[in-house]
Design a protein around this motif. Sequence first.
Motif, PDB file in Angstrom:
ATOM      1  N   ALA A 125       0.892  -1.541   0.335  1.00 16.35           N
ATOM      2  CA  ALA A 125       0.217   0.334  -0.218  1.00 16.35           C
ATOM      3  C   ALA A 125       1.025   1.230  -0.368  1.00 16.35           C
ATOM      4  O   ALA A 125       0.667   2.512  -0.563  1.00 16.35           O
ATOM      5  N   ARG A 126       2.139   1.107   0.983  1.00 19.44           N
ATOM      6  CA  ARG A 126       2.916   2.285   0.654  1.00 19.44           C
ATOM      7  C   ARG A 126       3.078   2.900  -0.208  1.00 19.44           C
ATOM      8  O   ARG A 126       3.517   3.528  -0.786  1.00 19.44           O
ATOM      9  N   LYS A 127       3.503   1.574  -0.850  1.00 24.12           N
ATOM     10  CA  LYS A 127       4.327   1.695  -2.492  1.00 24.12           C
ATOM     11  C   LYS A 127       3.874   2.076  -3.983  1.00 24.12           C
ATOM     12  O   LYS A 127       4.237   2.668  -4.496  1.00 24.12           O
ATOM     13  N   CYS A 128       2.179   1.481  -3.722  1.00 25.73           N
ATOM     14  CA  CYS A 128       2.027   2.563  -4.663  1.00 25.73           C
ATOM     15  C   CYS A 128       0.908   4.007  -4.381  1.00 25.73           C
ATOM     16  O   CYS A 128       0.894   4.184  -5.565  1.00 25.73           O
ATOM     17  N   VAL A 129       0.852   4.496  -3.339  1.00 23.45           N
ATOM     18  CA  VAL A 129       1.235   5.490  -2.556  1.00 23.45           C
ATOM     19  C   VAL A 129       2.290   5.736  -3.435  1.00 23.45           C
ATOM     20  O   VAL A 129       1.848   7.299  -4.360  1.00 23.45           O
ATOM     21  N   HIS A 130       3.383   5.564  -3.531  1.00 16.43           N
ATOM     22  CA  HIS A 130       4.374   6.417  -3.808  1.00 16.43           C
ATOM     23  C   HIS A 130       4.246   6.450  -5.395  1.00 16.43           C
ATOM     24  O   HIS A 130       4.385   7.072  -5.951  1.00 16.43           O
ATOM     25  N   LEU A 131       4.026   5.163  -5.218  1.00 16.33           N
ATOM     26  CA  LEU A 131       4.264   4.590  -7.265  1.00 16.33           C
ATOM     27  C   LEU A 131       3.723   6.151  -7.943  1.00 16.33           C
ATOM     28  O   LEU A 131       3.117   6.301  -9.261  1.00 16.33           O
ATOM     29  N   GLN A 132       1.731   6.183  -7.126  1.00 16.07           N
ATOM     30  CA  GLN A 132       0.745   6.622  -7.888  1.00 16.07           C
ATOM     31  C   GLN A 132       0.562   8.435  -8.368  1.00 16.07           C
ATOM     32  O   GLN A 132       0.638   9.129  -8.779  1.00 16.07           O
ATOM     33  N   LYS A 133       2.058   8.687  -6.792  1.00 22.14           N
ATOM     34  CA  LYS A 133       2.605  10.133  -7.005  1.00 22.14           C
ATOM     35  C   LYS A 133       3.460  10.385  -7.814  1.00 22.14           C
ATOM     36  O   LYS A 133       4.004  10.940  -9.351  1.00 22.14           O
ATOM     37  N   GLU A 134       4.914   9.271  -8.638  1.00 21.60           N
ATOM     38  CA  GLU A 134       5.317   9.491  -9.739  1.00 21.60           C
ATOM     39  C   GLU A 134       4.529   9.462 -10.718  1.00 21.60           C
ATOM     40  O   GLU A 134       5.138   9.724 -11.572  1.00 21.60           O
ATOM     41  N   LEU A 135       3.685   8.611 -11.212  1.00 20.72           N
ATOM     42  CA  LEU A 135       2.964   8.338 -12.131  1.00 20.72           C
ATOM     43  C   LEU A 135       2.501   9.260 -12.593  1.00 20.72           C
ATOM     44  O   LEU A 135       2.568   9.729 -13.974  1.00 20.72           O
ATOM     45  N   GLY A 136       2.147  10.449 -11.594  1.00 25.09           N
ATOM     46  CA  GLY A 136       1.376  11.688 -11.363  1.00 25.09           C
ATOM     47  C   GLY A 136       2.261  12.262 -12.190  1.00 25.09           C
ATOM     48  O   GLY A 136       1.705  13.421 -13.056  1.00 25.09           O
ATOM     49  N   LEU A 137       3.302  12.637 -11.494  1.00 24.32           N
ATOM     50  CA  LEU A 137       4.304  13.897 -12.209  1.00 24.32           C
ATOM     51  C   LEU A 137       4.625  13.421 -13.329  1.00 24.32           C
ATOM     52  O   LEU A 137       4.829  14.085 -14.694  1.00 24.32           O
ATOM     53  N   ARG A 138       4.957  11.727 -14.186  1.00 28.16           N
ATOM     54  CA  ARG A 138       5.806  11.790 -15.468  1.00 28.16           C
ATOM     55  C   ARG A 138       4.190  11.951 -16.135  1.00 28.16           C
ATOM     56  O   ARG A 138       4.836  12.093 -17.801  1.00 28.16           O
ATOM     57  N   GLN A 139       2.804  10.684 -16.037  1.00 34.63           N
ATOM     58  CA  GLN A 139       1.641  11.498 -16.704  1.00 34.63           C
ATOM     59  C   GLN A 139       1.688  13.227 -17.086  1.00 34.63           C
ATOM     60  O   GLN A 139       1.428  13.481 -17.795  1.00 34.63           O
ATOM     61  N   GLN A 140       2.397  14.227 -15.978  1.00 34.02           N
ATOM     62  CA  GLN A 140       1.926  15.597 -15.940  1.00 34.02           C
ATOM     63  C   GLN A 140       3.064  16.261 -17.258  1.00 34.02           C
ATOM     64  O   GLN A 140       2.623  16.472 -18.538  1.00 34.02           O
TER      65      GLN A 140
END
Length: 1467
Positions: free
Chosen positions: A132-147
């Motif tokens: 769960a913690r890794k998923c939250v971290h990855l979601q943040k990174e994915l959001g920045l990369r997606q932007q």
Amino acid sequence: NSGSTSRGELRACRRRMELLVKQQESVAAEMAAERAANNMAAMGRLEAASQRLCSEMKNEWDLQARMMAVLQQSESALWQIEVQEGQLEDARKSAQEEAAAARRGLQERAAKQLDREMGASEKAERNRLLRARKCVHLQKELGLRQQKLVEEAQKNHRKALKFLKASLGRIREQEQKEELETREHMRRRMDAVLALKNSISANRETLRKFQAWGQTKRELEEQQAQAEKKAILAQGGDAFKHLCHQRRRQELEAQNRAFEEEQKRRKQEIVSRLLKEEAVEDRRRPRPEPPRPTGQRSLRDQTWSYVATVCDGQSTESSLLLTAISSESVQGNGSSLGGEDTLAWPEIPGLWKEDYKPFQEDVDRKPVGGTKMDKDILARTMQRLRSGVIHKQVASGREFRGCPFNSKPKFIHFKDFDVGKVYKKKITLINATYTINYCKLVGVDEGLQDFIHVDFDPPGPLSAGMSCEVLVTFKPMINKDLEGNVSFLAQTGGFSVPLKCSTKKCSLSLDKELIDFGSYTVGETAIRTITLTNTGGLGTRFRFLLASETCEMDTSQSALKLSSIFTYEDKGFYDKFTTSFSEHQMEGNESSPTDVPSQKESGKLDSEGVTLTTIMTIPPNEEQMEFSLGETTEGDIGPFSSIKVPVIFTPIVPGTVQNSFKVVFKNQQCPTLYFKVIGVAIDVPVWVLKPNVDLKICMYDRLYQDSILVHTRSKAALRLKFEVCKELRGHMELLPETGYIQALSSYSVQLKFLPRHSLPEDAGKYFDKETRVLEAPMTIWVADQIKPLGFTVHAVVTTSDLELSPAGLDFGYCTIYEAIRTQISLCNHSLLPQEFGFVGLPKFVDIQPNDGFGTILPLETLQLDVIFQPTKAKEYNFELICKSEINRCFKLACRAVGVHPPLELSHYQIKFAATSLYDTSVATLYVINSHLSMNSLTHSVPRIGSEDAFPVGPTSFEFLLPPDSPITISPLVGTVWPGKRCLVRVAFRPVLPSELIHQEAFQALSRKAEIKSSQKETVTQRKDQRRPSFSMLRLQNQDRLLQASASQPPEVQKEDLASSSQEYQSAQASLTRSFQGKFDKFVVPCVVASGDTKDRKGTEPLSFSPHNTLYLELWCPAVAPSIVVTSDKGKTIINFGDIAAGHRGIKKVSIQNISPEDLDLEYSVLNPDGPFVLLNPTIRLPSGETQVLDLSFSPRESVLAQETLDIITKKGTLSLALMGTGVASTITCSIEGDVLNMGYVIARESVSLGFKLQNNSLLPIKFSMQLDSLSSRSRDQHRLPQFLASPDQRTEVVGTQNYSGQSVFSVVPVEGIMEPGKAQDFTVTFSPDHESLYFSDRLQVVLFEKKVSHHILLKGAAREHMMFVEGGDPLDVPVESLTVIPAFDLEHREEAEELKPILVTLDYVQLDPDTQAPPATRELQVGCIRTTQLSAKKPDHPLMASALLQLRGDVKETYKVLFVAQVVTGP
């Protein structure tokens, strides 16, 4: 037990032995005392008793020995049993200890497993929090990369938009240009198609004419062939041989004509080629103008001017046009070169010079092969030559058949030849016959004589197996394939060796049509090789292109210009050529931009010719960069060589990529070759082989597993993490959750799916409740890779419920002698088929089909039959358990009441055999009363459920038949006493329904009425309408009556039809023949009541209980009769009517076998003493045939006779009812005593008397009157003359007859027919021709020429004179002797008459001398005969006669007696 018994018997035996010993001692003491007393009688008795005791003692010793042996055996067996028990006790203790140890081990393992599960659950919880913690971290990174990606994509989009607009503009311009060119091309094609259509419509009628002409020609040829065949047969020749020779001659003529036409065509081709070469040379140098006449221009000049104009505008001829022109068009143009006004002149300027003479081919005016006479002469000559040269070869009694010489090689083939070169081949001919043979060269086919030369020296006689060589030289002059034969002639017949010459050709092929690169990562490069092979002897130029690209193989093909000049007759060929050529260009996709002439030139049409110009351009398609070809994409391929071309795959964008390539050739005869290339580009090194895992259909609470195979192309080991979406974690699991995949290998993951009933609520959007489809996304995380790898698990989740309806079953009351069947529904709510079975069924319940086991399909509802048959009278409450294959139970509650009725049937089901219509099948059964006692402890007593028992006593029954059923039960009602049984007869007789027969009869009557009405209308139309006659009015009245009868209600028609049995029987016979068969099942209830039917009062019914009712099931199959009666409209009642007793009537009955097989016939036995007889029995009747049976009826007395004749087959019985009435022919006669006395008649006169016969019967009677004197039977009998026989032996009734041979008596009428109740008058005439007192005869009344009804005795006497005297004793015999008949004249007869003596004997008897005796008296009769003769004397004077009376006794006296008679004539 056996040991204790043996010991007890042994103790008893020992006690008996002790008792016997004591008895022996007492007997011994008594013997000693008696011996001392010298009592011998007592001693004998005691000795006998002692011997008896000794024998008993011996028996007891033997018995003791046997008992001891048995006891020892029992004890040894007991010891063995005890030993075994001890062993088993040890085994049992060890087993118990092992079981206890196993339980302890299981408990320990369970505790350890529980500890491991608890640890695993804690670890899983920690991992879940970490994920769960890794998923939250990855979601943040994915959001920045997606932007960032979105911003870059927007920039790239703005840049690409500018280039896209420019590209779209160019594409639109190019598309508009292509559309214009396509429209122009389509317009030209439409014009060509319209021209072709007009040509087809113009030539269609001509084609029909040619077809009709050909059909007529074929018919004439067939007629001519038939006439020739008949003529040859009439001359005694072999028509088949003549036809074969004629057919071969026709084939030879056709071959000659074809060869000549081929020669002409070749000459025309050579001439056209020469002319074209000269035209090319003339074009290179300046051409002088042809001279023109001063006057009007001729058609040839006009044509030449047009041709010159066209030829000036073109530089070179299209090689494609020369190839496309067919041989037919060239031949047609060449054939018209000799005409003056033809337009098909070749484009050669030299022909128009003044000193040039047009080429004219010398045509042989004679027919091909000579005239018919020449051919006949040649055929006869060849036949004579062959008959002298060819001989049959016979060796060792075997005639040689087949090819006399074998060629090696068998086939001469000159392959890939060049024009101008010389080729030689040598063949060997081997003698294949039995003996010596010869070989001679005949030659080669006519088409090969210019190119083939055969060198062959005849070797002379060749033995069997010897060989000779032949040299074949081929010098080709034209580049064309040739075929033919080299013919030889042997002594046993001719043979030939096939020969073929083939030009050089290209035979190109690719080694594969599909190149599959498989999967490659983006950026990698893969190379495959494709091989182009030429197996022919001609090389060509090739080029590899994309399938969408165009080809420019040669500059000579850059412009496609078709310039052809046709006459008006060649327009159809022109249209056909242009259409086929344009279609060929479209299919091949081979066209290039060309130099297009002006529109005026391309569209210019002259009144004598047409010029066609076609331009085709196909734009190239956009190239795809993923697939490319190597350096060698174009070049030359030589004969018998191959070229390898590399195909390179460079994936750029992930996904599946495919493209098509083609190989085009310069040689137009080589077809274009195509091949396809497929590849898959992958963007990551790790991939799943099956991105969609389909688990098919799954059930709730069932575990399903599958393996997921993960592959990698990476050269380093990677760590993988497998994750299930959180909504499905309670239902689905991937094991292991983390793993390492090695370099360039695969990794397997186990998928476990256990759907719970809460899946629809837990899954949410991943589950469709309507379709029950689950789509679960699975994620595979790869270390050091941001983008995860995903795959989807598909499954259809369904329930496993089975539903039974109704929820409960109530069978009601059921007797123990029957079974109740009811249906239940089993519904499968699952999407999978399920196996089910009803288990633990009671003995009194059965479920069908398949005993309650089977497989039910998805969403299917099965109907099952539950059969309940109680075994005793009681109340039943039970459950039916249905189990599915996954061990789920579904229950169904049932209840019923068992009834034991007081009566029972011996059979509860009767299956009748297939019974024909109007035939009868009979079965028997018994109604049994076995209720004898009320003691329920010894046997089961009749009762209803748990109620009181049925009383013992007479029990009555009654069968209740359904209405209008073909069943007959006898007796229907009866009483059965305890311990007795009653026989019941059940008969099944199928009949046709009367309503159906009435309907068929009404239809037949209506058809007859329609036919009559149509005939009457026809008659009415023929008559004059202006003057209606009385007959027309009568017809109209009849029509009105018919209409009125048709409008009557059906009840009136039925009554009229019932009165007319003929129509009814005809309809019944027709329906019987067309009967298709019928099967009926009847259930007949039999109600039971206590008491005797005789005890009921009046019509008061007995008290029947509905629960004690028995049921009798009858299976009644009715079929059409295999044999039917076809005579007399199918009637099976044969009525002979009234037949006189003693006579015979014959009826013919036609029977037909309407079954599909032959039948053997058997017949029932008729009464041997009865009047009916079957005259011609037939034992076999084939299928479809008809046999006529002759039946006779011969009554012997007045009787009404009726019998049944059964015609028995294996398929049924046909019953014929025979009826007839025997009528006695009773006739009464008016003569009393059957004696007719004619009285006295004067000789040679006649007298007549009459009598009557009365017919008292109901039949007309044929009679005949017969006299015994005229019957042949009386004349044929050889007996003694009557005058030689004694009076006692005289039995004949025929007395004296006339001397003239005529009959004394005659009767009128002699024969005739007496109507019923009428009387017939008969007249008997007596005509004697001489004097006699003994005229007699017998008249017989014969009926039907057989039966003698009456015997009438005829008597009469004749006298010479009217007066006569009778009496006295007889002096002569009653039958005249064989004395000579005196022949006196009538005039002198009276003078010659003698005195007739009369002897009167008087017997005077005096019994008492004292008493006076009465005198002796005798009477003499004096008679007078009425006569029709005229008397010579006057009637007033009396008649006088005298007679001498002599008395002879003691005194002889003579008296003269005078007789005086007075004849008085009546008023």
